[in-house]
Design a protein around this motif. Structure first.
Motif, mmCIF file in Angstrom:
data_model
loop_
_atom_site.group_PDB
_atom_site.id
_atom_site.type_symbol
_atom_site.label_atom_id
_atom_site.label_comp_id
_atom_site.label_asym_id
_atom_site.label_seq_id
_atom_site.Cartn_x
_atom_site.Cartn_y
_atom_site.Cartn_z
ATOM 1 N N MET A 30 -26.350 -1.834 0.147
ATOM 2 C CA MET A 30 -25.475 -2.742 0.094
ATOM 3 C C MET A 30 -23.808 -2.084 -0.645
ATOM 4 S SD MET A 30 -24.492 -6.136 0.432
ATOM 5 C CE MET A 30 -23.577 -7.216 -0.261
ATOM 6 N N LYS A 31 -24.247 -1.171 -1.610
ATOM 7 C CA LYS A 31 -23.204 -0.306 -2.306
ATOM 8 C C LYS A 31 -22.770 0.389 -1.270
ATOM 9 C CE LYS A 31 -24.998 -0.641 -6.894
ATOM 10 N NZ LYS A 31 -25.576 0.186 -8.239
ATOM 11 N N LEU A 32 -23.354 1.081 -0.426
ATOM 12 C CA LEU A 32 -22.812 2.091 0.626
ATOM 13 C C LEU A 32 -21.953 1.229 1.321
ATOM 14 C CD1 LEU A 32 -22.811 4.788 1.994
ATOM 15 C CD2 LEU A 32 -24.816 4.072 3.047
ATOM 16 N N ALA A 33 -22.394 0.113 1.853
ATOM 17 C CA ALA A 33 -21.637 -0.693 2.925
ATOM 18 C C ALA A 33 -20.157 -1.057 2.136
ATOM 19 C CB ALA A 33 -22.051 -1.987 3.205
ATOM 20 N N THR A 34 -20.339 -1.442 1.053
ATOM 21 C CA THR A 34 -19.173 -2.120 0.214
ATOM 22 C C THR A 34 -18.157 -0.812 -0.005
ATOM 23 O OG1 THR A 34 -20.362 -3.510 -0.840
ATOM 24 C CG2 THR A 34 -18.178 -2.820 -2.031
ATOM 25 N N GLY A 35 -18.789 0.531 -0.036
ATOM 26 C CA GLY A 35 -18.141 1.585 -0.257
ATOM 27 C C GLY A 35 -16.914 2.076 0.952
ATOM 28 N N LEU A 36 -18.007 1.763 2.082
ATOM 29 C CA LEU A 36 -17.398 2.322 3.146
ATOM 30 C C LEU A 36 -16.232 1.254 3.640
ATOM 31 C CD1 LEU A 36 -20.824 3.239 5.192
ATOM 32 C CD2 LEU A 36 -19.077 4.917 4.320
ATOM 33 N N ILE A 37 -16.270 0.198 3.356
ATOM 34 C CA ILE A 37 -15.268 -0.798 3.770
ATOM 35 C C ILE A 37 -13.966 -0.490 2.524
ATOM 36 C CG2 ILE A 37 -14.627 -3.223 3.554
ATOM 37 C CD1 ILE A 37 -17.504 -3.703 4.259
ATOM 38 N N LEU A 38 -14.340 -0.372 1.269
ATOM 39 C CA LEU A 38 -12.895 -0.431 0.355
ATOM 40 C C LEU A 38 -12.662 1.089 0.390
ATOM 41 C CD1 LEU A 38 -14.738 -2.040 -2.718
ATOM 42 C CD2 LEU A 38 -12.968 -2.880 -1.181
ATOM 43 N N VAL A 39 -13.179 2.061 0.520
ATOM 44 C CA VAL A 39 -12.440 3.392 0.585
ATOM 45 C C VAL A 39 -11.191 3.415 1.584
ATOM 46 C CG1 VAL A 39 -13.002 6.089 0.625
ATOM 47 C CG2 VAL A 39 -14.460 4.519 -0.680
ATOM 48 N N PRO A 40 -11.624 3.345 2.741
ATOM 49 C CA PRO A 40 -10.702 3.356 4.084
ATOM 50 C C PRO A 40 -9.432 2.412 3.640
ATOM 51 C CG PRO A 40 -12.778 3.470 4.906
ATOM 52 C CD PRO A 40 -13.015 2.958 3.458
ATOM 53 N N ALA A 41 -9.796 1.155 3.060
ATOM 54 C CA ALA A 41 -8.849 0.141 2.638
ATOM 55 C C ALA A 41 -7.807 0.848 1.951
ATOM 56 C CB ALA A 41 -9.478 -0.972 2.431
ATOM 57 N N LEU A 42 -8.426 1.280 0.673
ATOM 58 C CA LEU A 42 -7.682 1.944 -0.361
ATOM 59 C C LEU A 42 -6.875 3.110 0.189
ATOM 60 C CD1 LEU A 42 -10.010 2.026 -3.451
ATOM 61 C CD2 LEU A 42 -7.965 0.427 -2.995
ATOM 62 N N VAL A 43 -7.489 3.824 1.058
ATOM 63 C CA VAL A 43 -6.567 5.100 1.671
ATOM 64 C C VAL A 43 -5.366 4.428 2.520
ATOM 65 C CG1 VAL A 43 -6.797 7.229 3.030
ATOM 66 C CG2 VAL A 43 -8.658 6.646 1.471
ATOM 67 N N MET A 44 -5.717 3.531 3.192
ATOM 68 C CA MET A 44 -4.659 3.229 3.941
ATOM 69 C C MET A 44 -3.520 2.482 3.252
ATOM 70 S SD MET A 44 -6.959 1.756 7.330
ATOM 71 C CE MET A 44 -5.695 0.425 7.465
ATOM 72 N N GLY A 45 -4.003 1.796 2.274
ATOM 73 C CA GLY A 45 -2.960 1.049 1.335
ATOM 74 C C GLY A 45 -2.080 2.300 0.461
ATOM 75 N N LEU A 46 -2.614 3.138 0.265
ATOM 76 C CA LEU A 46 -1.810 4.139 -0.389
ATOM 77 C C LEU A 46 -0.870 4.996 0.419
ATOM 78 C CD1 LEU A 46 -4.453 5.707 -3.010
ATOM 79 C CD2 LEU A 46 -2.626 4.320 -3.582
ATOM 80 N N ALA A 47 -1.527 5.124 1.632
ATOM 81 C CA ALA A 47 -0.571 5.869 2.651
ATOM 82 C C ALA A 47 0.549 5.163 3.377
ATOM 83 C CB ALA A 47 -1.739 6.311 3.952
ATOM 84 N N ALA A 48 0.295 3.662 3.061
ATOM 85 C CA ALA A 48 1.424 2.836 3.347
ATOM 86 C C ALA A 48 2.623 2.719 2.483
ATOM 87 C CB ALA A 48 0.868 1.303 3.644
ATOM 88 N N CYS A 49 2.412 3.436 0.941
ATOM 89 C CA CYS A 49 3.214 3.215 0.201
ATOM 90 C C CYS A 49 4.159 4.496 0.254
ATOM 91 C CB CYS A 49 2.625 3.242 -1.200
ATOM 92 S SG CYS A 49 1.637 1.798 -1.491
ATOM 93 N N ASP A 50 5.530 4.454 -0.239
ATOM 94 C CA ASP A 50 6.511 5.421 -0.293
ATOM 95 C C ASP A 50 6.891 5.349 -1.867
ATOM 96 O OD1 ASP A 50 7.940 7.639 0.296
ATOM 97 O OD2 ASP A 50 9.522 6.343 0.902
ATOM 98 N N VAL A 51 6.413 6.733 -2.598
ATOM 99 C CA VAL A 51 6.762 6.680 -3.880
ATOM 100 C C VAL A 51 7.724 7.735 -4.247
ATOM 101 C CG1 VAL A 51 5.603 6.984 -6.260
ATOM 102 C CG2 VAL A 51 4.275 5.857 -4.618
ATOM 103 N N LYS A 52 8.802 7.233 -4.844
ATOM 104 C CA LYS A 52 9.657 8.420 -5.404
ATOM 105 C C LYS A 52 9.848 8.195 -6.844
ATOM 106 C CE LYS A 52 12.220 8.197 -0.881
ATOM 107 N NZ LYS A 52 13.295 7.860 -0.273
#
Length: 81
Positions: A1-23
């Motif tokens: 269960m933890k593995l499945a949650t991690g497999l869903i959350l990690v890519p979502a976080l990476v995509m969310g951070l990649a979508a931000c432009d920080v200056k």
């Protein structure tokens, strides 16, 4: 269960951070701090006594016969000759 949650959350976080432009818009600065006086605590430690010695003992160690693959091949060749 933890593995499945991690497999869903990690890519979502990476995509969310990649979508931000920080200056950076302003340099940071550490606060001014004045430190005076003070004293480190004192400790009274009574360590236990340790007696170290040695004693000679005889032990029976099992004999191990291990052949390497090279030895096995050499024995096979010697048997064929």
């Amino acid at each position: 269960m933890k593995l499945a949650t991690g497999l869903i959350l990690v890519p979502a976080l990476v995509m969310g951070l990649a979508a931000c432009d920080v200056k950076q818009t302003e340099e940071g600065k550490l606060p001014d701090v004045d430190v005076e006086g003070g004293q480190a605590p004192n400790y009274d430690v009574d360590a236990g006594d340790v007696d170290v010695g040695s004693e000679k003992k005889e032990m029976t160690v099992p004999t191990i016969d291990a052949d390497t693959p090279a030895q096995d091949e050499a024995e096979e060749k010697a048997g064929k000759d």
